[in-house]
Scaffold this active site. Structure first.
Site, PDB file in Angstrom:
ATOM      1  N   LYS A 180     -12.950   0.186   6.014  1.00 39.15           N
ATOM      2  CA  LYS A 180     -12.968  -0.780   5.058  1.00 39.15           C
ATOM      3  C   LYS A 180     -11.874  -1.734   5.409  1.00 39.15           C
ATOM      4  O   LYS A 180     -10.573  -1.643   5.553  1.00 39.15           O
ATOM      5  CB  LYS A 180     -12.349  -0.362   3.758  1.00 39.15           C
ATOM      6  CG  LYS A 180     -12.330  -1.475   2.523  1.00 39.15           C
ATOM      7  CD  LYS A 180     -11.340  -2.349   2.587  1.00 39.15           C
ATOM      8  CE  LYS A 180     -11.376  -3.203   1.537  1.00 39.15           C
ATOM      9  NZ  LYS A 180     -11.161  -4.609   1.910  1.00 39.15           N
ATOM     10  N   SER A 234       0.333  -3.278   2.778  1.00 39.75           N
ATOM     11  CA  SER A 234       1.628  -3.452   1.980  1.00 39.75           C
ATOM     12  C   SER A 234       2.205  -2.176   1.360  1.00 39.75           C
ATOM     13  O   SER A 234       1.308  -1.336   1.153  1.00 39.75           O
ATOM     14  CB  SER A 234       1.424  -4.524   0.958  1.00 39.75           C
ATOM     15  OG  SER A 234       0.545  -4.311   0.043  1.00 39.75           O
ATOM     16  N   GLU A 255       0.965   3.285   6.615  1.00 39.50           N
ATOM     17  CA  GLU A 255       2.042   2.752   7.434  1.00 39.50           C
ATOM     18  C   GLU A 255       1.960   1.487   6.779  1.00 39.50           C
ATOM     19  O   GLU A 255       1.090   0.484   6.325  1.00 39.50           O
ATOM     20  CB  GLU A 255       1.487   2.658   8.680  1.00 39.50           C
ATOM     21  CG  GLU A 255       1.684   3.711   9.600  1.00 39.50           C
ATOM     22  CD  GLU A 255       2.974   4.375   9.569  1.00 39.50           C
ATOM     23  OE1 GLU A 255       3.899   3.801   9.519  1.00 39.50           O
ATOM     24  OE2 GLU A 255       2.994   5.536   9.924  1.00 39.50           O
ATOM     25  N   CYS A 289       4.173  -6.307  11.066  1.00 35.42           N
ATOM     26  CA  CYS A 289       4.853  -5.375  10.278  1.00 35.42           C
ATOM     27  C   CYS A 289       6.134  -5.198  11.186  1.00 35.42           C
ATOM     28  O   CYS A 289       7.204  -4.753  10.540  1.00 35.42           O
ATOM     29  CB  CYS A 289       4.127  -4.017  10.252  1.00 35.42           C
ATOM     30  SG  CYS A 289       3.437  -3.513  11.750  1.00 35.42           S
ATOM     31  N   GLU A 390      10.167  -8.129   2.150  1.00 28.80           N
ATOM     32  CA  GLU A 390       9.314  -8.588   3.606  1.00 28.80           C
ATOM     33  C   GLU A 390       8.705  -9.834   3.198  1.00 28.80           C
ATOM     34  O   GLU A 390       7.953  -9.970   2.096  1.00 28.80           O
ATOM     35  CB  GLU A 390       8.014  -7.601   3.807  1.00 28.80           C
ATOM     36  CG  GLU A 390       7.277  -7.875   4.976  1.00 28.80           C
ATOM     37  CD  GLU A 390       6.161  -6.924   5.138  1.00 28.80           C
ATOM     38  OE1 GLU A 390       5.532  -6.428   4.102  1.00 28.80           O
ATOM     39  OE2 GLU A 390       6.227  -6.333   6.357  1.00 28.80           O
TER      40      GLU A 390
HETATM   41  P1  NAP Z   1      -2.296  -5.190   1.762  1.00 28.00           P
HETATM   42  O1  NAP Z   1      -2.560  -6.306   0.745  1.00 28.00           O
HETATM   43  O2  NAP Z   1      -1.854  -4.225   1.349  1.00 28.00           O
HETATM   44  O3  NAP Z   1      -4.006  -4.895   2.092  1.00 28.00           O
HETATM   45  C1  NAP Z   1      -4.202  -3.977   3.326  1.00 28.00           C
HETATM   46  C2  NAP Z   1      -5.543  -3.388   3.006  1.00 28.00           C
HETATM   47  O4  NAP Z   1      -5.692  -2.646   1.698  1.00 28.00           O
HETATM   48  C3  NAP Z   1      -6.670  -4.219   2.838  1.00 28.00           C
HETATM   49  O5  NAP Z   1      -7.902  -3.697   3.698  1.00 28.00           O
HETATM   50  C4  NAP Z   1      -6.906  -4.593   1.602  1.00 28.00           C
HETATM   51  O6  NAP Z   1      -8.247  -5.101   1.012  1.00 28.00           O
HETATM   52  C5  NAP Z   1      -6.607  -3.350   0.914  1.00 28.00           C
HETATM   53  N1  NAP Z   1      -6.344  -3.248  -0.544  1.00 28.00           N
HETATM   54  C6  NAP Z   1      -5.805  -3.879  -1.508  1.00 28.00           C
HETATM   55  N2  NAP Z   1      -5.732  -3.703  -2.641  1.00 28.00           N
HETATM   56  C7  NAP Z   1      -6.151  -2.356  -2.370  1.00 28.00           C
HETATM   57  C8  NAP Z   1      -6.004  -1.209  -3.314  1.00 28.00           C
HETATM   58  N3  NAP Z   1      -5.689  -1.549  -4.728  1.00 28.00           N
HETATM   59  N4  NAP Z   1      -6.562  -0.184  -3.030  1.00 28.00           N
HETATM   60  C9  NAP Z   1      -6.775   0.204  -1.763  1.00 28.00           C
HETATM   61  N5  NAP Z   1      -6.993  -0.936  -0.943  1.00 28.00           N
HETATM   62  C10 NAP Z   1      -6.558  -1.856  -1.142  1.00 28.00           C
HETATM   63  O7  NAP Z   1      -1.833  -6.014   3.217  1.00 28.00           O
HETATM   64  P2  NAP Z   1      -2.258  -7.079   3.874  1.00 28.00           P
HETATM   65  O8  NAP Z   1      -1.657  -8.376   3.190  1.00 28.00           O
HETATM   66  O9  NAP Z   1      -3.673  -6.909   4.339  1.00 28.00           O
HETATM   67  O10 NAP Z   1      -1.198  -6.904   5.214  1.00 28.00           O
HETATM   68  C11 NAP Z   1      -0.039  -7.106   5.361  1.00 28.00           C
HETATM   69  C12 NAP Z   1       0.863  -5.815   4.947  1.00 28.00           C
HETATM   70  O11 NAP Z   1       0.497  -4.773   6.157  1.00 28.00           O
HETATM   71  C13 NAP Z   1       2.465  -6.052   5.389  1.00 28.00           C
HETATM   72  O12 NAP Z   1       3.071  -5.459   4.302  1.00 28.00           O
HETATM   73  C14 NAP Z   1       2.496  -5.475   6.562  1.00 28.00           C
HETATM   74  O13 NAP Z   1       4.041  -5.161   6.883  1.00 28.00           O
HETATM   75  C15 NAP Z   1       1.683  -4.435   6.445  1.00 28.00           C
HETATM   76  N6  NAP Z   1       1.525  -3.882   7.905  1.00 28.00           N
HETATM   77  C16 NAP Z   1       2.005  -2.797   8.527  1.00 28.00           C
HETATM   78  C17 NAP Z   1       1.716  -2.473   9.774  1.00 28.00           C
HETATM   79  C18 NAP Z   1       2.138  -0.994  10.118  1.00 28.00           C
HETATM   80  O14 NAP Z   1       1.597  -0.364  10.870  1.00 28.00           O
HETATM   81  N7  NAP Z   1       3.589  -0.419   9.481  1.00 28.00           N
HETATM   82  C19 NAP Z   1       0.864  -2.947  10.247  1.00 28.00           C
HETATM   83  C20 NAP Z   1       0.404  -4.065  10.081  1.00 28.00           C
HETATM   84  C21 NAP Z   1       0.738  -4.586   8.937  1.00 28.00           C
HETATM   85  P3  NAP Z   1      -8.342  -6.838   1.003  1.00 28.00           P
HETATM   86  O15 NAP Z   1      -7.061  -7.528   1.140  1.00 28.00           O
HETATM   87  O16 NAP Z   1      -9.326  -6.945   2.053  1.00 28.00           O
HETATM   88  O17 NAP Z   1      -8.845  -6.906  -0.356  1.00 28.00           O
END
Ligand code: NAP
Ligand code: MG
Length: 488
Positions: A180, A234, A255, A289, A390
């Site tokens: 996904k 996130s 992560e 991240c 963040e």
């Molecule tokens: P996000 O909003 O948490 O989304 C991540 C994934 O989760 C997307 O595929 C999203 O789908 C999905 N998602 C959203 N709501 C969900 C729910 N209620 N249940 C299950 N899945 C759900 O994060 P993002 O904005 O894409 O990415 C930025 C974040 O990722 C930052 O906090 C960054 O630090 C973190 N990050 C961490 C790492 C690491 O390895 N530590 C690496 C890269 C990024 P949709 O958005 O498609 O709806």
């Protein structure tokens, strides 16, 4: 390639077939550098699509896990070659879809190729130990078995590398997979899955379902047919994913975010430290991240460092990541841009002082996209929200320090613990930092961002569920240990 040619509808990939969602709903994936440009239309799937994918992954599992690791690895190797052949096209799609510059997108795609090759070899490495039994006639050993069906939930900031660094180990250890991807980068994800398809994975071993996180992501986390969930994103969403998995006894790995510090000591090479701050903090528009966000600088060299930093930031060229010479692209979407602008407002309201940037960019056609100026704050105190939360944008906060002890205390004053960097030539400072810094990635005289695929990757505190990805560490999540005792 013209924008028209790339306007195409992308489907889910379930049980070896490209299928439209049963919902009949599609949405446009747009270019954040030119909002009018549609990169492709992607499926907004529903629970029924997900159920079909889980069924397909379950049906494929018995034959897949019976194959040798070597045979599974061969398919990863083929996927690597196909992805390598398509590097330019897939990197361009990535740049159009989420904005990072083309050289960065090419680098990320090459990383995906290298990860696939690394895990192809994993199919031939050891998966257990022989342990002396107290029964001299018995044989006591461990072996590893796959979890079963694994759900992969990925963010948009590394749309090729992250899905691959989760899928490749999952597959080589014998799991079947449902990806996904972030809806923001679903076209790029579909192209990655095309590479797996062309390599000849059996139907149902690799599946793709696009759609809303709250429907497909949450659906995967809570699905009784899914035995493992690996999530990057996130911390807010990660906690929900982890809780849904925990509730039904599934294995999960999270992560999440970072608030990564760089310490610049009095004896640091200031030019190198400035370059590391800019590269770590502003590359990918700060949307890593592992991005640097807190710059903790010795007071004695603070003004010199600041002048050098601001001088170099002035030269950064912001624009469409496909254009040559552009160093920083747009924020990946409108939400992300508004978040950054909101934090700029919050920082000023909290009393921090804005040294440069902070505005949306609108000159020379940039108003067509989500561009924000590289931004630096000073007079930042550890309790301010811009020092704690963040931001995920091109925003740096300068914080002075008087002693190394204070510097490390400031660096550790965060809920997150993903990566941390120090610039110093003093071996004592280095060793203290390595010992006392609470972060999963410790970087000495190197920027906070920077990951090697053969080494464990992951964070401490709120940054992670404390498991590790990549390298040989991946086996810990994607397999379960069986302890076996045999006596004739
Ligand atoms: P996000 O909003 O948490 O989304 C991540 C994934 O989760 C997307 O595929 C999203 O789908 C999905 N998602 C959203 N709501 C969900 C729910 N209620 N249940 C299950 N899945 C759900 O994060 P993002 O904005 O894409 O990415 C930025 C974040 O990722 C930052 O906090 C960054 O630090 C973190 N990050 C961490 C790492 C690491 O390895 N530590 C690496 C890269 C990024 P949709 O958005 O498609 O709806
Ligand atoms: Mg987009």
């Amino acid at each position: 390639m013209s924008a028209m040619q790339t306007r195409k509808t992308y489907l889910n990939y379930i049980g070896g077939q490209w299928r439209a969602s049963v919902t009949g709903v599609v949405e446009a994936s747009r270019n954040p550098a030119r909002i009018a440009e549609v990169v492709g239309y992607v499926q907004v799937s529903g629970a029924e699509d997900l159920d079909q994918a889980v069924l397909a992954a379950q049906s494929a599992l018995p034959a897949w896990r019976k194959l040798s690791g070597a045979s599974r690895g061969d398919l990863l190797y083929k996927t690597a070659n196909i992805l390598e052949r398509r590097t330019q096209e897939i990197a361009e799609t990535m740049t159009r879809e989420m904005g990072k510059t083309l050289p960065e997108a090419i680098g990320e795609t090459a990383r995906g190729v290298a990860i696939l090759r690394y895990y192809a070899g994993e199919g031939l490495r050891k998966i257990g130990d022989v342990i002396p039994s107290t029964d001299s006639e018995g044989l006591l050993f461990t072996t590893r078995v796959p979890l079963g069906v694994v759900g992969v939930i990925a963010p948009w900031n590394f749309p090729v590398a992250i899905p691959i660094w989760k899928m490749a180990p999952a597959l080589v250890y014998g799991n079947t997979v449902i990806l996904k991807p972030a809806q923001e980068t679903a076209v790029t994800a579909a192209k990655v899955i095309e590479c797996f398809e062309e390599a000849g994975f059996p139907a149902g071993v690799v599946n793709l379902v696009t759609g809303k996180g709250s429907v497909i992501g949450q659906g995967l986390a809570g699905h009784p047919g899914v035995q493992g969930i690996t999530f990057t994103g996130s911390d807010v969403v990660g906690k929900q994913v982890g809780m849904a998995a925990l509730k039904r006894g599934a294995k999960y790995q999270l992560e999440m975010g970072g608030k990564n510090p760089i310490i610049v000591a009095e004896d640091a090479d200031l030019d190198l430290a400035v370059d590391a701050t800019i590269s770590g903090g502003l590359r990918s528009t700060g949307q890593k991240c592992t991005a640097t966000s807190r710059v903790i600088v010795a007071r004695s060299i603070y003004e010199t460092f600041k002048a050098k930093l601001l001088g170099k930031i002035r030269d950064i060229r912001v624009g469409n990541g496909l254009e040559e010479g552009v160093w920083m692209g747009p924020c990946a979407n409108e939400n992300q841009m508004n978040t950054v602008l909101e934090y700029v407002r919050i920082g000023q309201e909290e009393g921090a002082s804005l040294l440069t940037g902070g505005r949306r960019m609108t000159q020379d056609g940039l108003a067509e996209g989500y561009f924000v100026e590289p931004t630096v704050f000073e007079q930042v105190t550890p309790s301010m929200r811009i020092a704690r939360e963040e931001i995920f944008g091109p925003v740096l906060a300068l914080i002075p320090f008087d002693s190394m002890e204070e510097a490390i205390r400031l660096a550790n004053d965060a809920e997150y613990g993903l990566s941390a960097s120090i610039y110093t030539r003093d071996i004592g400072h280095m060793l203290t930092f390595i010992r006392d810094m609470d972060a999963g990635l410790i970087r000495v005289n190197a920027e906070t961002a920077g990951v090697e695929l053969q080494a464990p990757f992951g964070g401490m505190k709120l940054s992670s569920s404390h498991s590790r990805e990549q390298g040989q560490a991946a086996i810990e999540f994607f397999t379960s240990i069986k302890t076996v005792f045999v006596k004739s």
